[in-house]
Scaffold this motif. Sequence first.
Motif, PDB file in Angstrom:
ATOM      1  N   ALA A 286       0.833  -1.205   0.000  1.00 14.67           N
ATOM      2  CA  ALA A 286       0.000   0.000   0.000  1.00 14.67           C
ATOM      3  C   ALA A 286       0.863   1.249   0.000  1.00 14.67           C
ATOM      4  N   THR A 287       1.953   1.221   0.779  1.00 13.24           N
ATOM      5  CA  THR A 287       2.854   2.380   0.827  1.00 13.24           C
ATOM      6  C   THR A 287       3.442   2.654  -0.547  1.00 13.24           C
ATOM      7  N   ALA A 288       3.822   1.580  -1.216  1.00 11.99           N
ATOM      8  CA  ALA A 288       4.395   1.746  -2.552  1.00 11.99           C
ATOM      9  C   ALA A 288       3.373   2.353  -3.514  1.00 11.99           C
ATOM     10  N   VAL A 289       2.133   1.873  -3.399  1.00 13.04           N
ATOM     11  CA  VAL A 289       1.075   2.396  -4.274  1.00 13.04           C
ATOM     12  C   VAL A 289       0.820   3.865  -3.995  1.00 13.04           C
ATOM     13  N   VAL A 290       0.722   4.175  -2.689  1.00 12.64           N
ATOM     14  CA  VAL A 290       0.477   5.576  -2.313  1.00 12.64           C
ATOM     15  C   VAL A 290       1.617   6.460  -2.781  1.00 12.64           C
ATOM     16  N   ALA A 291       2.849   5.958  -2.597  1.00 18.51           N
ATOM     17  CA  ALA A 291       4.009   6.740  -3.039  1.00 18.51           C
ATOM     18  C   ALA A 291       3.950   6.995  -4.538  1.00 18.51           C
ATOM     19  N   ALA A 292       3.554   5.965  -5.294  1.00 18.63           N
ATOM     20  CA  ALA A 292       3.464   6.122  -6.748  1.00 18.63           C
ATOM     21  C   ALA A 292       2.406   7.155  -7.103  1.00 18.63           C
ATOM     22  N   LEU A 293       1.274   7.082  -6.382  1.00 17.64           N
ATOM     23  CA  LEU A 293       0.202   8.047  -6.645  1.00 17.64           C
ATOM     24  C   LEU A 293       0.645   9.464  -6.323  1.00 17.64           C
TER      25      LEU A 293
END
Lengths: 257, 173
Positions: free
Chosen positions: A50-57
């Motif tokens: 989730a952190t990776a996804v949020v960071a990408a967003l």
Amino acid sequence: MTGELKTLMDQATERGTSFAPDVTELVAAGRHRTRRRRAVLGAATAVGTATAVVAALLVGRIVDTRKEPQPATVAQPAAITDLCAKSDDFFRTANDDAWRRQVATTWTDKVVEASDADGTMTVRRSPDGTQYAYCVAGVPIQKQALGGFGATLLNVGIITREYQIQRYWSMGCGNAPVERNYQQASCRGVRYSYAGRVPEGVTRIAFTGLGQSGDATVKDGYWVHRVFTDDILKGNTDPIYITMYNDIGKPVFKERY
Amino acid sequence: MRAETEQDYVEFVTHHANSLCRTAYLLCGDWRRAEDATQEALIRLYRVWGRIQRKGAVGAYARKVVVSTTLDALRRKSSQEVVGGDEYFANEAEADVLGVVENRLVITKALAELPPRQRACVVLRYFDELSVEETATALDCRPGTVKSQTLRALEKLRTHPSLAELSDLVGMK
């Protein structure tokens, strides 16, 4: 000398009974820990993803400088106000924050309670009336009544012992609790809280120690008691003993806790 | 865990729990703590049982976990520490004048005065009869450390007044 050492150590470890833990309980506890560890690892993986996804967003949004409306205040989880453990399942519950939070909020049926200036020791019953929990509460730190903060617990009969007794203790300065790592030479007070199930045939549970004596509060098959010393160093020669008596006043159990 | 693997675990616990508890007792000098530490170690063992069994090192690993669990519980920083506990035990032993001549009190008292690592070396080497290498594995240290710690421990035990008194009684050299 080493031969004699072996003999002496063999003699020292001889006792009438052989230690035979309840293997079923051990397996159950082992399974629970395995499941919990897997759940934690799974959650950690999910958080990482989730952190990776949020960071990408977020990186994607850096180019968009428009301001988004801020969300309303995020609800904080309720503080755990009791340090609890299930009466017959210490291992699975003592460190389970979700379970403790549930007990503190929904197990409102108090079977028996001992109160004093700095808190309470309570036996709580589950809403369906089938389970019991031992909870210590009301140890205020920085004006917050966080029963678990500044307190630790010692389970003196994990699985097999007939007279399972749970004890909690917290450091205190006079009647004001202090954090365990608070290094102040004058603060050597300790509050001990005890709870247990009344064994069959026992009608009175007496406490002696730290220069005090008193009987535990007994109700509906459970008992609680609290002992306080403002200076633990005073009590070094007077350890706390719990003695249980039957209906004719004969002591049937005596242990130092 | 598969049923047959779990059955192996059950059999191991059934046959070795008492022996592990005796080791724990010599390390901490208190049956209650020893039983708690042994149970905690056996529960920890369950989680890694399959892997350890495949390696064929169940006994050594079990002893390693019991030693670490027992010594951890003795550390002052442990959350399960009894406040003032060490002094309580020391005072009780001092008061028991008649009991001093009993072998079990003599040896447990002498062991209690050794530092934890030295005590563990003595117990593992001479009670559990592990080799230097096995003891080093159990204590997670080098064999040379085991040798030096054991040597120091034995020197202290030889000069311990209670053991000297006992040697007069039983003719121990």
